[in-house]
Design an enzyme around this catalytic site. Structure first.
Site, PDB file in Angstrom:
ATOM      1  N   TYR A 168     -44.685  -6.382  -0.147  1.00 44.71           N
ATOM      2  CA  TYR A 168     -43.984  -6.058  -1.392  1.00 44.71           C
ATOM      3  C   TYR A 168     -44.348  -7.099  -2.437  1.00 44.71           C
ATOM      4  CZ  TYR A 168     -40.242  -5.282  -4.771  1.00 44.71           C
ATOM      5  OH  TYR A 168     -39.542  -5.017  -5.926  1.00 44.71           O
ATOM      6  N   ASP A 270     -49.792 -14.204  -3.935  1.00 44.79           N
ATOM      7  CA  ASP A 270     -48.443 -13.952  -4.431  1.00 44.79           C
ATOM      8  C   ASP A 270     -47.514 -14.918  -3.712  1.00 44.79           C
ATOM      9  OD1 ASP A 270     -45.979 -13.137  -5.173  1.00 44.79           O
ATOM     10  OD2 ASP A 270     -46.185 -11.051  -4.540  1.00 44.79           O
ATOM     11  N   LYS A 298     -38.718 -16.529  -8.329  1.00 41.51           N
ATOM     12  CA  LYS A 298     -37.646 -16.948  -7.421  1.00 41.51           C
ATOM     13  C   LYS A 298     -37.304 -18.441  -7.547  1.00 41.51           C
ATOM     14  CE  LYS A 298     -38.135 -13.158  -4.099  1.00 41.51           C
ATOM     15  NZ  LYS A 298     -36.962 -12.340  -3.944  1.00 41.51           N
TER      16      LYS A 298
HETATM   17  C1  LIG Z   1     -43.719 -11.543  -2.484  1.00 43.62           C
HETATM   18  C2  LIG Z   1     -42.954 -10.981  -3.642  1.00 43.62           C
HETATM   19  N1  LIG Z   1     -43.597 -10.728  -4.797  1.00 43.62           N
HETATM   20  C3  LIG Z   1     -42.948 -10.247  -5.868  1.00 43.62           C
HETATM   21  C4  LIG Z   1     -41.611  -9.964  -5.807  1.00 43.62           C
HETATM   22  C5  LIG Z   1     -40.906  -9.419  -7.005  1.00 43.62           C
HETATM   23  O1  LIG Z   1     -40.102 -10.396  -7.585  1.00 43.62           O
HETATM   24  P1  LIG Z   1     -38.896  -9.982  -8.536  1.00 43.62           P
HETATM   25  O2  LIG Z   1     -37.846  -9.388  -7.685  1.00 43.62           O
HETATM   26  O3  LIG Z   1     -38.493 -11.286  -9.173  1.00 43.62           O
HETATM   27  O4  LIG Z   1     -39.445  -9.019  -9.534  1.00 43.62           O
HETATM   28  C6  LIG Z   1     -40.889 -10.216  -4.633  1.00 43.62           C
HETATM   29  C7  LIG Z   1     -39.444  -9.938  -4.545  1.00 43.62           C
HETATM   30  O5  LIG Z   1     -38.824  -9.995  -3.505  1.00 43.62           O
HETATM   31  C8  LIG Z   1     -41.586 -10.721  -3.509  1.00 43.62           C
HETATM   32  O6  LIG Z   1     -40.951 -10.958  -2.346  1.00 43.62           O
END
Ligand SMILES: Cc1ncc(COP(=O)(O)O)c(C=O)c1O
Length: 460
Positions: A168, A270, A298
């Site tokens: 994700y 990511d 985060k």
């Molecule tokens: C690995 C990863 N990338 C991107 C995101 C998306 O972040 P946001 O919820 O701040 O849009 C998340 C959210 O859990 C994530 O776990």
């Protein structure tokens, strides 16, 4: 989020069912004020929540406040928080240093949409942490990965994005593909189907994103050879953290770096989850492999909504020249930057990372001991502030393992035991715990007591 896993039974299913019903009833009985709020909330918010990830059975537990490692729900129940806002609150709730920085910034104005010194400080700090020279800011992980996809396409003039099956990366079109595809939709392992995660994405865009299995450099090599000249970027979590935790195999990330470079493909790590939680320079430093782009959000902003994109000088030139547009009214917002500056500069220091790692190791070792003593079909996995009990009798290396080996019913029951024993945990099967600098030995013991109660009852 929740995905159905299919695994062979190892513990009496009747017992799991009976305990699950008992614990679910208990949860419902003791969260009646949450139910009242939920009944009101569903009239004005789909699912009664601001984000679908907050949905839960029988209803979400609505929180009132947090302090240090603890949170309190609207019924007044105290929990030690291992959810920590989906891995954001490594600094602990109501952290004094971040609070003081934000209050001071508030009194000097909270938003100008003109740069302030806060963004300069945070960009310098991130450059030092991750070894990437140039940074821009965003408001969430979704925005960070969206910008990364634009940059990869802009840098290469190509359209195809590769991602890891079962990962994700936020909820924009290019990455809402093969997030949690069901078993019967996966396709062949060496040529996985591009499965949209829900509706609302043009099929043509979904098709432009192709999935590859994690931890398999040979599979990546053959896809890159097949799609030679078409792939703009590979976006991946260096350690998967949305299907429990799956670390990279020895040498895998190095090989990914070589292969993407050979094929002129932009490599995006990511690090929205790993970036500020598993070490001072995230997975990039921990595993010693530097991508072209790092995406963050985060925990970097100390509980405020912000994200960042780090990039090489070559990639940054696309933004500088205006070839790729990177925008946002709130990017680098002074309040968020003040929080990030305090969180990164004052709280999440080298000593703090050492402490988080040590606490995590102790927690995992004690869980291992309980697992061993009760003969549970699971194991622990963790990095830095993050860890989990993986309810699988054997190690997971990729999403297809997760689908076929993780016992979803057992995971759900463990979650219920935690919640009913004063441990606040992420709903769903696929998450992990996040520790904060405020977690004490007594807090860790609360987790262990809950886990032991679960182990005892489920094996009785
Ligand atoms: C690995 C990863 N990338 C991107 C995101 C998306 O972040 P946001 O919820 O701040 O849009 C998340 C959210 O859990 C994530 O776990």
């Amino acid at each position: 989020m929740s995905v159905e896993t299919r695994v062979p039974a190892t513990i009496d299913r009747g017992r799991i069912k009976q305990l699950t019903e008992q614990q679910m009833d208990l949860l419902a009985q003791r969260t009646q004020r949450s139910k009242e709020l939920y009944d009101r909330a569903v009239r004005v918010m789909p699912g009664g929540v601001p984000s679908s990830f907050q949905e839960n059975d029988p209803w979400p537990v609505y929180l009132e406040r947090g302090e240090g490692a603890k949170v309190w729900d609207v019924d007044g129940t105290e929990y030690v928080d291992f959810h920590n806002g989906f891995g954001v609150m490594c600094i602990g709730h109501a952290n004094g240093a971040v609070g003081a920085a934000v209050k001071a910034r508030h009194d000097e104005g909270t938003h100008f949409a003109a740069p302030t010194d806060g963004s300069v400080y945070v960009a310098e700090e991130l450059a030092d942490r991750f070894g990437l020279p140039q940074w821009r800011f965003t408001n969430s992980g979704t925005e960070s990965t969206m910008d990364a996809v634009h940059l990869a396409r802009g840098a290469t003039g190509r359209d195809v994005i590769l991602k890891i099956e079962g990962s994700y990366h936020g909820h924009h079109d290019a990455v809402m593909v093969s997030v949690y595809p069901p078993l019967d939709a996966l396709g062949e392992r060496d040529d996985p189907a591009s499965v949209p995660y829900g509706e609302g994405y043009p099929r043509a865009l979904t098709e432009l994103t192709r999935a590859v299995p994690f931890n398999d450099a040979d599979a990546l090599a053959s896809v890159l050879a097949k799609l030679d000249g078409q792939v703009a970027g590979l976006i991946m979590e260096p350690a998967m953290m949305n299907i429990n935790i799956i670390p990279p195999r020895e040498g895998y990330l190095e090989r990914v770096r070589e292969l993407t470079s050979e094929h002129g493909v932009i490599l995006v790590f990511d690090e929205v989850k790993t970036g500020a939680t598993i070490g001072r320079g995230g997975a990039t430093r921990r595993f010693g492999v530097t991508p072209d782009i790092v995406t963050l959000a985060k925990a970097i902003c100390g509980g405020y909504p912000g994200g960042a994109v780090g990039m090489s000088n070559e990639v940054a030139e696309l933004v500088t020249s205006g070839k790729v547009h990177q925008y946002g009214t709130f990017n680098g917002n002074p309040l968020v930057m003040a929080a990030a500056r305090a969180a990164l500069g004052e709280v999440l220091t080298d000593d703090a990372y050492a402490q988080l790692e040590a606490t995590n190791q102790k927690l995992m070792a004690a869980c291992d001991e309980i697992i061993e003593r009760y003969g549970l079909p699971c194991y622990t996995q963790g990095l830095g502030a993050k860890g989990c009990v993986v309810f699988s009798p054997e190690p997971l290396y990729e999403y297809r393992d997760y689908l076929t080996k993780v016992d979803g019913e057992l995971s759900t029951l463990a979650w219920l035991f935690h919640m009913n024993h004063g441990v606040f945990m992420t709903p769903g099967v696929e998450e992990e715990w996040t520790l904060s600098v405020a977690h004490s030995e007594a807090d860790v013991q609360r987790y262990l007591d809950a886990f032991e109660a679960f182990a005892r009852d489920v094996t009785a």
